[in-house]
Design a protein around this motif. Structure first.
Motif, short mmCIF file in Angstrom:
data_model
loop_
_atom_site.label_atom_id
_atom_site.label_comp_id
_atom_site.label_asym_id
_atom_site.label_seq_id
_atom_site.Cartn_x
_atom_site.Cartn_y
_atom_site.Cartn_z
N HIS A 1 0.82 -1.21 0.00
CA HIS A 1 0.00 0.00 0.00
C HIS A 1 0.86 1.27 0.00
O HIS A 1 0.44 2.31 -0.52
CB HIS A 1 -0.94 0.00 1.19
N ALA A 2 2.06 1.18 0.59
CA ALA A 2 2.98 2.32 0.54
C ALA A 2 3.39 2.60 -0.91
O ALA A 2 3.42 3.76 -1.35
CB ALA A 2 4.21 2.05 1.40
N GLN A 3 3.68 1.53 -1.65
CA GLN A 3 4.03 1.69 -3.06
C GLN A 3 2.86 2.26 -3.86
O GLN A 3 3.03 3.12 -4.73
CB GLN A 3 4.46 0.34 -3.66
N MET A 4 1.64 1.80 -3.55
CA MET A 4 0.45 2.30 -4.24
C MET A 4 0.27 3.79 -4.04
O MET A 4 0.03 4.55 -4.99
CB MET A 4 -0.79 1.55 -3.75
N LEU A 5 0.40 4.23 -2.79
CA LEU A 5 0.21 5.64 -2.48
C LEU A 5 1.25 6.51 -3.17
O LEU A 5 0.92 7.52 -3.82
CB LEU A 5 0.26 5.86 -0.96
N PHE A 6 2.51 6.12 -3.05
CA PHE A 6 3.59 6.90 -3.66
C PHE A 6 3.44 6.94 -5.18
O PHE A 6 3.61 7.99 -5.81
CB PHE A 6 4.94 6.28 -3.28
N HIS A 7 3.11 5.81 -5.77
CA HIS A 7 3.02 5.72 -7.23
C HIS A 7 1.92 6.63 -7.77
O HIS A 7 2.11 7.31 -8.79
CB HIS A 7 2.76 4.27 -7.63
N LYS A 8 0.77 6.65 -7.10
CA LYS A 8 -0.35 7.47 -7.58
C LYS A 8 -0.02 8.96 -7.57
O LYS A 8 -0.54 9.72 -8.39
CB LYS A 8 -1.59 7.21 -6.73
N ILE A 9 0.85 9.36 -6.65
CA ILE A 9 1.20 10.79 -6.57
C ILE A 9 2.42 11.12 -7.41
O ILE A 9 2.41 12.04 -8.22
CB ILE A 9 1.45 11.19 -5.10
N ALA A 10 3.50 10.35 -7.24
CA ALA A 10 4.78 10.69 -7.86
C ALA A 10 4.77 10.53 -9.38
O ALA A 10 5.45 11.27 -10.09
CB ALA A 10 5.89 9.84 -7.26
N PHE A 11 3.99 9.56 -9.89
CA PHE A 11 4.02 9.28 -11.33
C PHE A 11 2.84 9.90 -12.08
O PHE A 11 2.66 9.62 -13.26
CB PHE A 11 4.04 7.77 -11.57
N GLY B 1 6.88 3.41 5.57
CA GLY B 1 5.43 3.24 5.63
C GLY B 1 4.68 4.39 6.24
O GLY B 1 3.49 4.27 6.57
N LEU B 2 5.33 5.54 6.40
CA LEU B 2 4.69 6.70 7.02
C LEU B 2 3.87 7.45 5.96
O LEU B 2 4.43 7.99 5.01
CB LEU B 2 5.74 7.63 7.61
N PRO B 3 2.54 7.49 6.10
CA PRO B 3 1.71 8.12 5.07
C PRO B 3 2.08 9.56 4.76
O PRO B 3 2.10 9.96 3.59
CB PRO B 3 0.29 8.01 5.65
N LEU B 4 2.34 10.37 5.78
CA LEU B 4 2.68 11.77 5.55
C LEU B 4 3.97 11.88 4.74
O LEU B 4 4.09 12.72 3.85
CB LEU B 4 2.82 12.51 6.88
N ALA B 5 4.96 11.03 5.07
CA ALA B 5 6.22 11.05 4.33
C ALA B 5 6.01 10.65 2.88
O ALA B 5 6.56 11.26 1.96
CB ALA B 5 7.24 10.12 5.00
N LEU B 6 5.21 9.61 2.66
CA LEU B 6 4.94 9.14 1.30
C LEU B 6 4.21 10.19 0.48
O LEU B 6 4.52 10.43 -0.69
CB LEU B 6 4.12 7.85 1.36
N LYS B 7 3.24 10.83 1.10
CA LYS B 7 2.47 11.86 0.40
C LYS B 7 3.35 13.07 0.08
O LYS B 7 3.34 13.59 -1.04
CB LYS B 7 1.28 12.28 1.27
N THR B 8 4.15 13.51 1.05
CA THR B 8 4.99 14.68 0.86
C THR B 8 6.07 14.41 -0.19
O THR B 8 6.30 15.22 -1.10
CB THR B 8 5.66 15.08 2.19
N LEU B 9 6.72 13.27 -0.07
CA LEU B 9 7.79 12.95 -1.01
C LEU B 9 7.24 12.63 -2.39
O LEU B 9 7.86 12.96 -3.41
CB LEU B 9 8.62 11.77 -0.48
N GLY B 10 6.08 12.00 -2.45
CA GLY B 10 5.46 11.75 -3.74
C GLY B 10 5.16 13.04 -4.48
O GLY B 10 5.37 13.16 -5.69
#
Length: 487
Positions: free
Chosen positions: A319-329, A353-362
């Motif tokens: 799910h971490a990969q899913m979240l990052f992928h939807k934003i970053a790509f 796996g930190l949602p805020l980190a994934l969202k911000t970095l994405g």
């Protein structure tokens, strides 16, 4: 004769100070404008190097002193002009001259002291070998749509379903006595507040309770503020009471025989008085009432006498990969995805796996298109810092370092707002204007530039919980508590 020569030398020195004050003020003004760019590399290195942190504090202190002197000079000039216009009597030229000389001499002496300290700071700068800061750049690329909500992921759907079961009484003993307290616990940036908001605003919850109260407790705990806010929400009017006993009695009256949901967001205090004050105040509500707590601390869970604890952890790798992928790509071609996918997977692993980190970095990576840019983020030294335990997100540090200097100072100013405060965007822009943070050229109005800066920060996930008007313009927002701590 010797005494006379000493006096003459002193007079000459003081006169030199007075006559050169305009030039010195201009010099200080120019230095003030350059300081944000001098600080950029120092701010990046202070997290890891204590000596740089100390040097930076000295420099910032000098900046404040320089700012005060420039303000004092401007005020003195303004006052002298007013006196010339409004004076009903005409003072002698010698009187005016003496007053101006004394005023200028005082300011000149302060400038001389500041320059001596700056010279010492500047001599220390050489040994740190700071990298040249970026030039005064304005943002060129802005993201026009907000990032995905972390709760679109199925993994969080299970969390909200479990919390709703306890809030609505579907998963608790039928004859439970005492306040039923649900605690959502997890590290900063995990989405605790968002889960609580979803439960609070759920249609079933709105229909189930007579009263719903949302309070951000934060740190330090202030019982008068907390109970005053509860009263204000319950009576739907401002509260003029300032005595804790009177406030508690008012709350007792308001919740009498009512079924309520009280959300206490961002609780830090481990003081048992909070639990006792709540217990003694809310006892006469209906048994099916609920208290929902969000906290980062296990000791708070125990202190509150929690009935049901809901730990919220990191997202699974999938799910971490899913979240990052939807934003970053977003917006990238399939060929570009294939080129960057492996690097992206390694970046996701660093986010733990930190949602805020994934969202911000994405969001940050969405702006970067070359393999070299992605590798630079992956190999950045900030990942080596032991900052997760300090609730400082490396992804936030990376995004902060990427901000143009002009926008960076606008973000830092937002720390003046209390945690969980609703920020009116128009008011924020006016505050930035008052601080002279919006240096617009002739081709762009200041208000438009301020809105661009705000949109840039919002797109980078420094703001959230947006409220919009009928034309879909953002008119208010909040800052995540982790982001607020960072500012």
């Amino acid at each position: 004769m010797r005494l006379a020569s000493v006096i003459e030398e002193q007079i000459r020195n003081q006169l030199t100070l007075v006559l050169g004050v305009e030039a010195e003020i201009q010099s200080l003004t120019d230095t003030l404008r350059s300081i944000p760019y001098v600080l950029e590399d120092a701010e990046r290195r202070q997290v890891q190097e204590k000596s740089v942190e100390g040097w930076l504090e000295k420099l910032k202190d000098m900046a404040y002193q320089m700012d005060d002197v420039v303000d004092e000079w401007s005020t003195a000039i303004h006052r002298s002009q007013i006196k010339k216009v409004n004076s009903s009597w005409i003072p002698s030229p010698s009187c005016l001259c003496f007053q101006q000389v004394v005023s200028r001499r005082d300011i000149a002496l302060k400038i001389k002291g500041i320059k001596l300290q700056l010279d010492a700071i500047d001599s220390d700068r050489a040994r740190f070998n700071f990298a040249p800061s970026r030039s005064e750049e304005r943002p060129q690329r802005l993201i026009t749509t907000s990032a995905i909500d972390i709760l679109e992921l199925p993994e969080r759907d299970m969390d909200i379903a479990s919390i709703l079961d306890h809030v609505l009484g579907r998963s608790c003993p039928e004859k439970f006595a005492g306040p039923y307290i649900i605690s959502i616990v997890g590290n900063g940036g995990m989405g605790k507040t968002t889960l609580a908001q979803l439960a609070y605003n759920h249609p079933e919850v709105k229909a189930h309770f007579d009263e719903r109260i949302w309070i951000c407790v934060s740190d330090p705990y202030d019982p008068i503020r907390v109970f005053g806010a509860i009263v204000q929400i319950l009576q739907k009017d401002s509260c003029n009471l300032s005595d804790l006993e009177a406030l508690q009695q008012k709350v007792q009256t308001c919740v009498f025989r009512k079924k309520f949901l009280l959300v206490l967001d961002d609780v830090w205090t481990e003081d048992y008085r909070l639990r006792e004050q709540l217990k003694n105040t809310l006892y006469n509500g209906v048994v099916e009432s609920r208290i929902l707590v969000t906290t980062r601390k296990e000791n708070v869970v125990m202190m509150m006498g929690t009935t049901y604890k809901h730990p919220i952890g990191e997202l699974s790798p999938k799910h971490a990969q899913m979240l990052f992928h939807k934003i970053a790509f977003r917006g990238k071609s399939r060929e570009k995805e294939k080129e960057l996918e492996e690097i992206g997977e390694k970046i996701v692993d660093k986010c733990k796996g930190l949602p805020l980190a994934l969202k911000t970095l994405g969001t940050l990576m969405c702006l970067k298109n070359s393999k070299e840019e992605w590798e630079a983020v992956l190999n950045n030294e900030v990942w080596k810092l032991d900052v997760f335990e300090k609730d400082i997100c490396p992804a936030l540090l990376l995004s902060y370092y990427e901000l143009p200097p002009l926008i960076k100072r606008c973000f830092s100013y937002c720390a003046v707002f209390p945690k969980d405060a609703v920020i009116e965007v128009d008011n924020l822009l006016k505050l930035w204007m008052a601080q002279s943070y919006l240096d617009s050229d002739a081709s762009k109005e200041i208000e438009i530039l301020g809105r661009e800066y705000f949109n840039y920060l919002a797109a980078e996930s420094f703001f959230q919980d947006f409220g919009k008007d009928e034309e879909d313009h953002v008119i208010k927002c909040k800052m995540h508590d982790v982001v607020h701590d960072f500012a």
